[in-house]
Design an enzyme around this catalytic site. Sequence first.
Site, PDB file in Angstrom:
ATOM      1  N   ASP A  21      58.959  40.551  37.295  1.00 16.52           N
ATOM      2  CA  ASP A  21      57.914  40.186  38.267  1.00 16.52           C
ATOM      3  C   ASP A  21      58.550  39.987  39.645  1.00 16.52           C
ATOM      4  O   ASP A  21      59.443  39.157  39.796  1.00 16.52           O
ATOM      5  CB  ASP A  21      57.243  38.891  37.794  1.00 16.52           C
ATOM      6  CG  ASP A  21      56.011  38.513  38.599  1.00 16.52           C
ATOM      7  OD1 ASP A  21      55.829  39.029  39.712  1.00 16.52           O
ATOM      8  OD2 ASP A  21      55.215  37.694  38.104  1.00 16.52           O
ATOM      9  N   HIS A  68      54.456  41.632  37.183  1.00 18.71           N
ATOM     10  CA  HIS A  68      53.538  40.501  37.300  1.00 18.71           C
ATOM     11  C   HIS A  68      52.352  40.613  36.347  1.00 18.71           C
ATOM     12  O   HIS A  68      51.893  39.615  35.788  1.00 18.71           O
ATOM     13  CB  HIS A  68      53.050  40.405  38.746  1.00 18.71           C
ATOM     14  CG  HIS A  68      52.135  39.244  38.984  1.00 18.71           C
ATOM     15  ND1 HIS A  68      52.552  37.939  38.849  1.00 18.71           N
ATOM     16  CD2 HIS A  68      50.821  39.183  39.320  1.00 18.71           C
ATOM     17  CE1 HIS A  68      51.540  37.127  39.105  1.00 18.71           C
ATOM     18  NE2 HIS A  68      50.490  37.853  39.394  1.00 18.71           N
ATOM     19  N   ASP A  69      51.824  41.803  36.158  1.00 12.26           N
ATOM     20  CA  ASP A  69      50.627  42.001  35.332  1.00 12.26           C
ATOM     21  C   ASP A  69      50.865  41.812  33.834  1.00 12.26           C
ATOM     22  O   ASP A  69      49.918  41.946  33.045  1.00 12.26           O
ATOM     23  CB  ASP A  69      50.033  43.394  35.565  1.00 12.26           C
ATOM     24  CG  ASP A  69      48.999  43.388  36.685  1.00 12.26           C
ATOM     25  OD1 ASP A  69      48.773  42.316  37.285  1.00 12.26           O
ATOM     26  OD2 ASP A  69      48.416  44.448  36.957  1.00 12.26           O
ATOM     27  N   ARG A 124      44.414  47.703  47.942  1.00 12.12           N
ATOM     28  CA  ARG A 124      44.621  47.624  46.502  1.00 12.12           C
ATOM     29  C   ARG A 124      45.841  48.430  46.061  1.00 12.12           C
ATOM     30  O   ARG A 124      46.539  48.056  45.126  1.00 12.12           O
ATOM     31  CB  ARG A 124      43.370  48.107  45.771  1.00 12.12           C
ATOM     32  CG  ARG A 124      43.432  47.958  44.264  1.00 12.12           C
ATOM     33  CD  ARG A 124      43.593  46.502  43.845  1.00 12.12           C
ATOM     34  NE  ARG A 124      43.432  46.326  42.417  1.00 12.12           N
ATOM     35  CZ  ARG A 124      43.308  45.154  41.810  1.00 12.12           C
ATOM     36  NH1 ARG A 124      43.337  44.050  42.518  1.00 12.12           N
ATOM     37  NH2 ARG A 124      43.168  45.066  40.511  1.00 12.12           N
ATOM     38  N   SER A 182      49.145  33.629  37.278  1.00 10.63           N
ATOM     39  CA  SER A 182      49.143  34.064  38.665  1.00 10.63           C
ATOM     40  C   SER A 182      48.458  32.987  39.511  1.00 10.63           C
ATOM     41  O   SER A 182      48.813  31.823  39.393  1.00 10.63           O
ATOM     42  CB  SER A 182      48.442  35.429  38.764  1.00 10.63           C
ATOM     43  OG  SER A 182      48.592  35.983  40.047  1.00 10.63           O
TER      44      SER A 182
END
Lengths: 464, 464
Positions: A400, A434-435, A269, A200
């Site tokens: 992602d 993405h994670d 968040r 990232s």
Amino acid sequence: MRHLCGPKSLGAPLVRAYSKNAPIPTQLSFPCVDQTLERTRSLDGGPEPLYDRIVTGYQVYQHPKPLILYWGGVLQGFDLAYETWGELNARKDNAILLHTGLSGSSHARSHGENEKPGWWESFIGPGRPIDTNRFHVICTNVLGGCYGSTGPSSALPGGKGGERYATRFPPLTIPDMVRAQLRLLDQLGIERLHASVGSSMGGMQSLCLASMAPDRVGRVVSISAAARSHPYSIALRHTQRQVLMSDPHWNKGHYYGGVLPHAGMKLAREVATISYRSGPEWERRFGRKRVNPQETPALCADFLIETYLDHQGERFCLQFDPNSLLYISRAMDLFDMSAQRGREARARRLAASEKHEVPLETEDVDIEEVGDGRDGEDVELVRGMSRIHHPTLVLGVQSDILFPHWQQQEIARSLRRAGNSQVTHYELDAEYGHDTFLIDTINVGAAVKGHLEQEPGSVGKIDS
Amino acid sequence: MRHLCGPKSLGAPLVRAYSKNAPIPTQLSFPCVDQTLERTRSLDGGPEPLYDRIVTGYQVYQHPKPLILYWGGVLQGFDLAYETWGELNARKDNAILLHTGLSGSSHARSHGENEKPGWWESFIGPGRPIDTNRFHVICTNVLGGCYGSTGPSSALPGGKGGERYATRFPPLTIPDMVRAQLRLLDQLGIERLHASVGSSMGGMQSLCLASMAPDRVGRVVSISAAARSHPYSIALRHTQRQVLMSDPHWNKGHYYGGVLPHAGMKLAREVATISYRSGPEWERRFGRKRVNPQETPALCADFLIETYLDHQGERFCLQFDPNSLLYISRAMDLFDMSAQRGREARARRLAASEKHEVPLETEDVDIEEVGDGRDGEDVELVRGMSRIHHPTLVLGVQSDILFPHWQQQEIARSLRRAGNSQVTHYELDAEYGHDTFLIDTINVGAAVKGHLEQEPGSVGKIDS
């Protein structure tokens, strides 16, 4: 039958009573709103932030000289928090610098001084993808962060009584973070890293370091990163910043010692979490499950996915400094490896160097661009990547949306066009979006391990 | 060299003055925050909402009886705003019911009573994809909306002095919206539609109508819709609702006559816009362009994509009722064609019917499920779709992340498994993401036109 009406008139409400038993409209309840109001009204200013105590057991490098930043700002020295794992060998050539994502601390793995699991706990250790039997691993909290490194929550130089930088902190970029890390390596006596590794935002740093100081690194790993941020990712971060800055308690960044912008951080968040977890995992994990399927639906959290998001937001909002979020997220937007961006930055830094009588670092001298692009608009990007001649692993994840697969292709393509024949590019079909880099030890880990441990001479080469 | 530190201590700020010429940290400016504060502080309550006057020239059907809703709530009658184009033929069999997306009004196309372009202006007209030389087109503002139909901004039955439903409006679903439309068709004397057409939430309504009243429609068009909402889309709408409800001016929905939750609406729309425009269009249109490339980056809008998002949010926030947004967006989350959801709803509505002595509509009687699924978890979805035996066009867009291509596949697959042999499924590689249906007249239009105008008997059939 045809009659034209203007908009419905509120002056003459319909009066209809066809059924005497029809229920009187009842007010919905909003526990999510009550919770926020309650927190704001609390006399003691609400919960205390945890970010300045949540990470412990790190070391701090205190840089004793001013640092001129990419946009011409100057820091009067800086602190850089770091942690290490594995032994540095006598030749000091087995070090791996691990770069973090936006909100990462230096605590990538547990150790004697802090036994809490780190953010890459299962990736680092004896025999692990980053093998501490072979390598000396260094991880820093980035410049601008809030876990021990100098950032907006740090004391304002010359300020009185605990005054902080807040939004007087100068605009920050990825190259600034890398420059600070290079000063730490100087201090540690590490001339040349075995590898620069990051995911990232950490992947951006990894590429940036190899370009800024190509002689100081042997191999590069970039996971779910980008050579330059694309507008969709800027848009996603923009809304997070807007949501946070709209919280009146943010107070233009001057909330230290007062009420925290808790609601804004939580919402920011939640938006971020959606972009981090874009994969099909949620379909399997949450599906369409509601918390109380038999109850009438509410406008506050009702589906399991909503309580999950709320929980993620709630958990994060005391653990990270809101101003660090703003500065670092903007640094990601501004990331662009294109050569003309580098030229502009050097000109600004040179001017600031003269104005403030501060010398520039060695890696600013004699940056020569080699290679060339073939597509018109990509020429500058290819030029900007041309110093990365190292064996480079580019790993992306199909699901992602924040750093999509075509951005991984852009990195690999630009490197190859610039003449790098040692590029490995994998596209992984993991389901976490993405994670994935935080979760999928097996698939991400194997690619990293293979790239780091391949024999010198064979890494990045193909039998032909 | 190795020293372990606790977190940085604020009690003892670093005092460094290596360069006397180093600049004093300067405060960043935040015009975006100032703007919001200014608006909130204005004595007159800020700008007036426009949504109750922005659409004019529609007709209103006033339903004179109570309507029992999907979750057991009861409306004491309702208004439904609608507009029409083209002539209804003598047999009344050339009508097309057009369903809107979340924030659409009945104004799909300009006409004599309202010459402003409609939201599907170029799709409707003589010779257009929906050809008004052939068809009589009807478009309604959905139940729950704010453009003439009964919704949260409507007068509270029995309320005093302009009191509105606000959040006393009962929870709403897509089937409720469709049920209201069927009552309008009753009134217009239209027994059977030529077609039910919709995109996004309108596609949900289109499928729902065909399932709820299969004998009242001939063909079905579903564009960028879903058979049931997936958790990622619920998550995206959740954050929009949270952002809106966190604005103190939202006041649990009771803002009518007071200050509008302008900031919350603007932010909610910004988040929504990102999910509507997920395609590569932004890359081409905005790229990484900054508004003032030579200026030091700001934390407020700085990249062109950011000013675009701000503008979209600003433009929307007075044009739509915040409570309508909440209720309709939740209705989308709750949409699920699975048979067991239908059974549960019927039981609730039957109970409400008995309790309030209100008869149920004809389409509630004798709903028989046919067909069967083969995959375990999809059985109920296939059953729920089994009444849609009509020629059906399912059109999806590859770059859509809100209603992704796999959801279009789910619709087509479920229909086919339920025995529908007349399903046409196109996947379009347009670059605008979800909003493609509003923009791409050529590609979306051609598919719609072909499906609507194909000769009866040949539509949906394959030579073999």
